[in-house]
Design an enzyme around this catalytic site. Structure first.
Site, mmCIF file in Angstrom:
data_model
loop_
_atom_site.group_PDB
_atom_site.id
_atom_site.type_symbol
_atom_site.label_atom_id
_atom_site.label_comp_id
_atom_site.label_asym_id
_atom_site.label_seq_id
_atom_site.Cartn_x
_atom_site.Cartn_y
_atom_site.Cartn_z
ATOM 1 N N HIS A 68 0.856 -1.186 0.000
ATOM 2 C CA HIS A 68 0.000 0.000 0.000
ATOM 3 C C HIS A 68 0.888 1.231 0.000
ATOM 4 O O HIS A 68 1.966 1.244 0.584
ATOM 5 C CB HIS A 68 -0.906 0.028 1.245
ATOM 6 C CG HIS A 68 -2.062 0.944 1.094
ATOM 7 N ND1 HIS A 68 -1.980 2.280 1.401
ATOM 8 C CD2 HIS A 68 -3.308 0.731 0.617
ATOM 9 C CE1 HIS A 68 -3.148 2.853 1.154
ATOM 10 N NE2 HIS A 68 -3.976 1.937 0.669
ATOM 11 N N ASP A 103 -7.935 -5.245 -0.503
ATOM 12 C CA ASP A 103 -8.374 -6.049 -1.651
ATOM 13 C C ASP A 103 -8.042 -7.517 -1.518
ATOM 14 O O ASP A 103 -8.452 -8.332 -2.341
ATOM 15 C CB ASP A 103 -7.728 -5.500 -2.928
ATOM 16 C CG ASP A 103 -8.209 -4.096 -3.204
ATOM 17 O OD1 ASP A 103 -7.376 -3.168 -3.225
ATOM 18 O OD2 ASP A 103 -9.431 -3.924 -3.333
#
Ligand code: SDX
Length: 431
Positions: free
Chosen positions: A308, A366
């Site tokens: 991320h 996700d």
């Protein structure tokens, strides 16, 4: 407005510049460089804006090192456990949790905006049946501005409010109809007696030929997925919405731009890419092969669902999503789901592998969402549309905050130009 007490000193070519330092309520201080170009005739350089605060905002805060995500100060795990999506929508839009009456009024208004103008269905029929639902959503959401002329004036607070309600209410209908169109089933209209999440499941999975029962536990899991995706600071798609809005574009066009940006596999498209990767891995014994590829600098392959731009710790949303995955699969009696087994073993191995530990690559939002959505019966092509409908309230909240800022101006980044300097045109015979 953030307070200013301290200054940062910049010395350049023998000259000294004092730049104000602004302090937030929480998080890093910022150096205010708004006057730097005028004073020193230099730009700052930050491709990808990883060290740049593009705006002042009071909506969402992320502490990437602690793995903390706050919506208007409330931690995401508490909201996921104790709140529900429409209450989170009210919170993001208005800054405070609603009273019981405020919540009833808000839910009443959203519920009665869930239908689409009857002609809008014909936009769907212009697409191929095998069009990706994100293509349909970008097109149909942008087209909403051609129908709702009474909520296009961004300078009218009431029209901004109505456009916001319409977008939050209609995105599930648009996403569900994109799905129905892709599988050749008739559109299912929303029903006012159902909750937001129940309505979405109803519009996706019911057929006119028989009654459809919404399983409460699945509706709860769906609602939680909406909440976990609702907002996330100035991510790529939110920054796209803000930049589009800064030109004065209408809210439907701005949200269509956000949907287009979210589609990318490095962003919202990662949930689809992640599940496809888990399926490609197929079995636990093939995981080392893929981890080796993820480490190989010459191989563009990345472990989808890992890493991320901001979180350098566990994504707090992934933790809640993992619990939900276990609950949904248990409820549906899906034991030993091979994809989930691969996901859990991949997570275990990656969290002990030096490459991932050193680069602080943890599962993100996700990583598990696709497993839940697949178990609920959604095709992978519907994963990002569900992310988009969830994030619409975040985009709208950020857009309203920006439009409501009287000091706002059109966004216009500069550049470090390394192209040709001035030169005269050369006729083709002289080249
Ligand atoms: C979302 O911004 C948001 O808030 C987004 C989002 C939201 O809610 O809006 O959270 C939603 O987009 C989540 C992210 C979904 N994307 C994926 O899962 C795709 C896989 N992840 C990567 O593409 C990547 O991690 C990014 C794009 C998410 C972040 O990319 P960065 O900023 O380049 O990652 P980094 O700087 O932290 O990378 C550090 C290193 C790099 O190697 P070096 O150059 O240092 O040698 O780690 C490597 C990267 O190459 N790396 C990975 C990796 N992610 C980063 N290596 C293998 N697999 C990965 N997934």
């Amino acid at each position: 407005m953030a307070d200013t007490k301290r200054t940062a000193t910049l010395t350049l070519d023998g000259k000294t510049y004092e730049l104000p330092v602004l302090s937030p309520t929480v998080g890093p201080d910022v150096i205010d460089i708004r006057k730097l170009y005028g004073q020193a005739d230099v730009f700052t350089y930050d491709p990808g804006f990883t060290s740049t605060a593009a705006c002042e905002s009071a909506i969402t805060y992320i502490d990437g090192d602690k793995g903390e995500l706050l919506y208007r100060g409330y931690p995401i795990d508490q909201l996921a456990e104790k709140s529900h999506y429409l209450e989170v929508c009210y919170l993001l839009l208005n800054g405070e949790l609603p009273t019981r009456q405020q919540m009833e009024d808000f839910e009443y208004r959203i519920t009665r905006h869930t239908m689409l103008h009857e002609q809008i269905q014909y936009f769907f029929r212009g697409f191929r049946r095998d069009a990706h639902p994100m293509a349909t959503m970008v097109g149909v959401v942008g087209a909403l501005s051609s129908f709702y002329h009474d909520s296009l004036d961004i300078n009218d607070p009431w029209q901004r409010e109505v456009a916001s309600m319409r977008l939050i209410a209609k995105l599930p209908t648009i996403a569900a109809w994109a799905y129905k169109y892709s599988i050749g089933q008739p559109f299912v209209y929303p029903r006012n007696e159902l909750s937001y999440a129940e309505n979405f499941l109803h519009m996706c999975f019911s057929v006119p030929a028989e009654p459809y029962h919404v399983e409460p536990a699945l509706a709860k899991a769906m609602d939680r997925i909406f909440t976990l995706h609702a907002d996330h600071e100035q991510n790529a798609s939110t920054s796209t919405v803000r930049l589009a809005g800064s030109s004065g574009a209408n809210p439907f066009a701005c949200i269509a731009a956000g949907i287009a940006c979210l589609w990318g596999p490095a962003h919202g498209g990662a949930n689809q890419a992640c599940l496809e990767m888990l399926r490609e891995i197929g079995s636990v014994d093939r995981i080392p092969e893929f981890i080796a590829r993820a480490k190989d600098k010459n191989d563009p392959f990345r472990l989808m669902g890992f890493g991320h731009r901001v979180y350098k710790n566990f994504d707090p949303r992934a933790k809640v999503m993992k619990e939900s995955a276990d609950e949904v699969l248990e409820l549906l009696g899906i034991h030993n789901n091979p994809t989930l087994q691969v996901a859990k073993e991949l997570e275990r191995i990656a969290l002990h592998d030096e490459y991932f530990v050193s680069k602080k690559l943890y599962p993100n939002v996700d990583f598990y969402s696709g497993i839940i959505l697949e178990a609920m019966g959604f095709p992978t092509s519907m994963f990002t549309p569900i992310f988009a409908l969830s994030r619409t309230v975040g985009w709208i909240s950020q857009w309203k905050e920006m439009i409501g800022d009287p000091t706002g101006k059109i966004g216009r980044p500069r550049q470090l130009y390394t192209g040709a300097t001035f030169r005269d045109y050369v006729d083709v015979d002289a080249r």
